[in-house]
Enzyme design. Structure first.
Site, PDB file in Angstrom:
ATOM      1  N   SER A   4      33.010-116.476 -34.656  1.00  0.00           N
ATOM      2  CA  SER A   4      32.264-115.246 -34.367  1.00  0.00           C
ATOM      3  C   SER A   4      32.487-114.149 -35.404  1.00  0.00           C
ATOM      4  O   SER A   4      31.898-113.079 -35.301  1.00  0.00           O
ATOM      5  CB  SER A   4      32.666-114.712 -32.986  1.00  0.00           C
ATOM      6  OG  SER A   4      33.989-114.228 -32.991  1.00  0.00           O
ATOM      7  N   THR A  13      32.107-105.860 -27.765  1.00  0.00           N
ATOM      8  CA  THR A  13      31.665-107.201 -28.135  1.00  0.00           C
ATOM      9  C   THR A  13      30.579-107.611 -27.136  1.00  0.00           C
ATOM     10  O   THR A  13      30.499-107.054 -26.045  1.00  0.00           O
ATOM     11  CB  THR A  13      32.825-108.228 -28.077  1.00  0.00           C
ATOM     12  OG1 THR A  13      33.308-108.286 -26.730  1.00  0.00           O
ATOM     13  CG2 THR A  13      33.965-107.844 -29.001  1.00  0.00           C
ATOM     14  N   GLY A  14      29.763-108.573 -27.522  1.00  0.00           N
ATOM     15  CA  GLY A  14      28.711-109.026 -26.609  1.00  0.00           C
ATOM     16  C   GLY A  14      27.328-108.679 -27.130  1.00  0.00           C
ATOM     17  O   GLY A  14      27.150-108.424 -28.324  1.00  0.00           O
ATOM     18  N   ARG A  25      18.644-109.615 -38.929  1.00  0.00           N
ATOM     19  CA  ARG A  25      18.958-108.920 -37.665  1.00  0.00           C
ATOM     20  C   ARG A  25      20.335-108.241 -37.782  1.00  0.00           C
ATOM     21  O   ARG A  25      21.297-108.843 -38.228  1.00  0.00           O
ATOM     22  CB  ARG A  25      18.959-109.915 -36.514  1.00  0.00           C
ATOM     23  CG  ARG A  25      19.369-109.337 -35.152  1.00  0.00           C
ATOM     24  CD  ARG A  25      20.842-109.536 -34.854  1.00  0.00           C
ATOM     25  NE  ARG A  25      21.198-109.205 -33.478  1.00  0.00           N
ATOM     26  CZ  ARG A  25      22.448-109.099 -33.034  1.00  0.00           C
ATOM     27  NH1 ARG A  25      23.447-109.312 -33.849  1.00  0.00           N
ATOM     28  NH2 ARG A  25      22.697-108.807 -31.771  1.00  0.00           N
ATOM     29  N   VAL A  26      20.382-106.992 -37.374  1.00  0.00           N
ATOM     30  CA  VAL A  26      21.650-106.268 -37.346  1.00  0.00           C
ATOM     31  C   VAL A  26      21.954-105.917 -35.894  1.00  0.00           C
ATOM     32  O   VAL A  26      21.079-105.424 -35.175  1.00  0.00           O
ATOM     33  CB  VAL A  26      21.563-104.985 -38.207  1.00  0.00           C
ATOM     34  CG1 VAL A  26      22.819-104.135 -38.050  1.00  0.00           C
ATOM     35  CG2 VAL A  26      21.347-105.357 -39.677  1.00  0.00           C
ATOM     36  N   GLY A  27      23.174-106.169 -35.488  1.00  0.00           N
ATOM     37  CA  GLY A  27      23.559-105.875 -34.110  1.00  0.00           C
ATOM     38  C   GLY A  27      24.199-104.505 -33.978  1.00  0.00           C
ATOM     39  O   GLY A  27      23.990-103.609 -34.794  1.00  0.00           O
ATOM     40  N   ASP A  28      25.007-104.366 -32.937  1.00  0.00           N
ATOM     41  CA  ASP A  28      25.652-103.080 -32.664  1.00  0.00           C
ATOM     42  C   ASP A  28      26.896-102.839 -33.505  1.00  0.00           C
ATOM     43  O   ASP A  28      27.282-101.693 -33.747  1.00  0.00           O
ATOM     44  CB  ASP A  28      26.029-103.007 -31.178  1.00  0.00           C
ATOM     45  CG  ASP A  28      26.960-104.151 -30.753  1.00  0.00           C
ATOM     46  OD1 ASP A  28      26.867-105.253 -31.337  1.00  0.00           O
ATOM     47  OD2 ASP A  28      27.782-103.946 -29.841  1.00  0.00           O
ATOM     48  N   THR A  38      31.999-108.735 -37.266  1.00  0.00           N
ATOM     49  CA  THR A  38      31.327-109.848 -36.587  1.00  0.00           C
ATOM     50  C   THR A  38      30.416-110.632 -37.525  1.00  0.00           C
ATOM     51  O   THR A  38      29.964-110.104 -38.544  1.00  0.00           O
ATOM     52  CB  THR A  38      30.450-109.295 -35.435  1.00  0.00           C
ATOM     53  OG1 THR A  38      29.935-110.368 -34.652  1.00  0.00           O
ATOM     54  CG2 THR A  38      29.279-108.484 -35.946  1.00  0.00           C
ATOM     55  N   THR A  52      32.709-111.428 -31.464  1.00  0.00           N
ATOM     56  CA  THR A  52      32.964-110.323 -32.394  1.00  0.00           C
ATOM     57  C   THR A  52      34.431-109.988 -32.220  1.00  0.00           C
ATOM     58  O   THR A  52      35.038-110.419 -31.249  1.00  0.00           O
ATOM     59  CB  THR A  52      32.100-109.107 -31.953  1.00  0.00           C
ATOM     60  OG1 THR A  52      30.729-109.425 -32.093  1.00  0.00           O
ATOM     61  CG2 THR A  52      32.407-107.830 -32.727  1.00  0.00           C
ATOM     62  N   GLY A  59      24.553-107.164 -28.595  1.00  0.00           N
ATOM     63  CA  GLY A  59      24.431-105.941 -29.371  1.00  0.00           C
ATOM     64  C   GLY A  59      23.192-105.131 -29.048  1.00  0.00           C
ATOM     65  O   GLY A  59      23.217-103.898 -29.080  1.00  0.00           O
TER      66      GLY A  59
HETATM   67  N1  GLY Z   1      28.027-107.571 -30.643  1.00  0.00           N
HETATM   68  C1  GLY Z   1      27.733-108.354 -31.753  1.00  0.00           C
HETATM   69  C2  GLY Z   1      26.302-108.485 -32.024  1.00  0.00           C
HETATM   70  O1  GLY Z   1      25.487-108.376 -31.119  1.00  0.00           O
HETATM   71  O2  GLY Z   1      25.961-108.713 -33.158  1.00  0.00           O
END
Ligand code: GLY
Length: 361
Positions: A95, A267-268, A244-247, A234, A216, A270
Site C-alpha cells: 500500500s 487511511t482508507g 488519480r490523486v487521493g486524499d 501511499t 496507506t 480517499g
Molecule cells: N487513502 C488513500 C487513497 O485513497 O489514496
C-alpha cells in the site's frame, strides 16, 4: 549537509516564530469572544508533554523509530518521516512506496504529504513515479520551495534534482496481483480468467482482490515540548485510473496539524475524505473540546451522511473503509474506523503496541 540543515533550521525557526506570534493573537481573540478557547483541551506545562507517536496499523516499526528519534532530540517531522520510510522501503507492504500496487496501467504512482506543526508549513507530492520515498520528497518541497504541492513529472524532476535515485517500483508480487486483477475484472474484455490459484502470490492476489486495497500509512508524533508533526504516504487506491490523486497528499484531508490543538490523519477511501475535508474538520472539533475519538466519530458520521447510494450496503451504511488517527495536544490519542475491526499503532512510555479503533458501524 551541514549547510543544508542550517538553511532548513533557520527557515523552520523563522516560520515557527511567526506561527507562534500568530497563534498568540488568535488565542487572545478567541478568549475575548469566550467561545473556542474556553473549550480547548487542557495542556500540560511546556516540557511536560507526553512524547508519543501514533500510526496506522502497518506502522509499529514506524512509531518505534519516530519515538526513539524524538527521545534523541530529533524534530518531530524528521522522526515521523524516518518512521514511514521503513514502510515505504518494505516490498511486502503493497500500500506504500516500493512494492505498492500500481494504477490500472501497471504503473506505481505515489502520493505523500508532510505537515510540520511548529511552523505550520506543509509539503506534498502527487502521482510521483519511480521514486520509492515520496514522504522525503514532500519534506523537501516544504523545506526547499515556496510551494506546497508538486505533481507528476514536475515532482519527479524535483526529486531527481535533489539526487533521489529512480527505479522500477513494481515488484514481481505487485505485478502478479495487478495482472490477476486485469484478468478477472470483466468477462467482456479479451483477458481470460487464469486457472485456479497456483502459488502463494496468486492466492494472496485473490484474497487482496476480494477487498480492493486503499492502504496507506499515516504517522503523527509529539515531543516533550508539545510540538506535533505528521506525514501520510501511499501508493493510493489499487488499480486507480492513471493520474488519480487521493486524499493522502492533500492538506486538510489526508492529514492536518494545528500545533496548538492536535493532529489527524487518514487511511482508507480517499474520495470520501476529500469530499468532507475530514482531517481539518477533526482538528477543529478537538479545538471545540471533543476528545480524539469523539472528533473522529463525528467526521465519520458526516462522511456517512454524505455517502451516495451506490456506495452503501444493504443496511444503508457506507460499504467502504475509512480510518482516522488523532493526537490531541494534551497527549490523548485515538483511532476510529468506519466499519469492522481495525487497529492502530502507538509508541509512548508504555512501549509499542496496537490499540483498537472505535468503529462507527
Ligand atoms: N487513502 C488513500 C487513497 O485513497 O489514496
Amino acid at each position: 549537509m551541514k549547510e543544508k540543515n542550517a538553511i532548513r533550521s533557520r527557515r523552520l525557526f523563522l516560520a515557527a516564530s511567526a506561527a507562534g506570534l500568530a497563534g498568540g493573537t488568535h488565542l487572545a481573540g478567541a478568549q475575548s469572544s469566550g467561545t473556542a478557547a474556553a473549550a480547548q483541551p487542557v495542556q500540560p506545562p511546556a516540557g511536560n508533554f507526553p512524547i508519543k507517536s501514533i500510526s496506522s496499523a502497518n506502522g509499529q516499526r514506524t512509531t518505534k523509530r519516530a519515538y526513539e528519534m524524538i527521545l534523541q532530540g530529533a524534530d518531530t517531522l524528521d522522526a515521523s518521516v524516518a518512521g514511514v520510510t521503513i514502510v515505504e522501503d518494505d516490498p511486502n507492504d503493497t500500500s506504500v512506496g516500493y512494492g505498492g500496487l500500481p494504477n490500472e496501467l501497471g504503473v506505481v504512482q505515489l502520493d505523500a504529504a508532510v505537515m510540520h506543526g511548529p511552523s505550520h508549513q506543509a509539503g506534498c507530492v502527487a502521482s510521483l513515479e519511480r521514486i520509492r520515498n515520496p514522504a522525503k520528497v514532500a519534506q523537501l518541497v516544504l523545506e526547499r520551495t515556496d510551494h506546497v504541492l508538486l505533481v507528476g513529472r514536475g515532482a519527479l524532476e524535483f526529486a531527481r534534482a535533489h539526487g533521489f535515485q529512480e527505479e522500477n517500483l513494481l515488484t514481481d508480487r505487485a505485478r502478479k496481483i495487478w495482472l490477476r486483477w486485469k484478468q478477472t475484472m470483466s468477462d467482456r474484455d479479451d483477458w481470460l480468467t487464469p486457472p485456479d490459484e497456483s502459488d502463494d502470490t496468486d492466492k494472496q492476489a485473490a484474497a487482496i482482490l476480494r477487498n480492493r486495497p486503499t492502504g496507506t500509512i499515516h504517522c503523527a508524533s509529539m515531543n516533550a515540548g508539545g510540538d506535533i508533526s505528521c506525514v501520510t504516504t501511499t501508493s493510493g487506491l489499487a488499480f486507480k485510473i492513471d493520474g488519480r490523486v487521493g486524499d493522502s497528499p492533500i492538506i486538510g484531508a489526508g492529514l492536518y496539524v494545528d500545533n496548538e490543538i492536535g493532529s489527524c490523519g487518514s487511511t482508507g477511501r480517499g474520495e470520501a475524505n476529500l469530499q468532507n475535508q475530514c482531517s481539518f474538520a477533526a482538528v477543529e472539533l478537538m479545538r471545540s473540546g471533543m476528545t480524539p475519538v469523539e472528533a473522529g466519530l463525528e467526521v465519520l458520521r458526516r462522511v456517512s451522511k454524505h455517502t451516495v447510494p451506490r456506495l452503501r450496503n444493504e443496511k444503508g451504511e457506507p460499504d467502504f473503509g475509512l480510518n482516522f488517527y488523532l493526537l490531541r495536544k494534551d497527549g490523548m490519542h485515538g483511532g476510529v474506523a468506519m466499519r469492522g475491526a481495525a487497529k492502530f499503532a502507538v509508541t509512548d512510555e508504555n512501549g509499542t503496541r496496537l490499540e483498537p479503533c472505535t468503529t462507527l458501524y
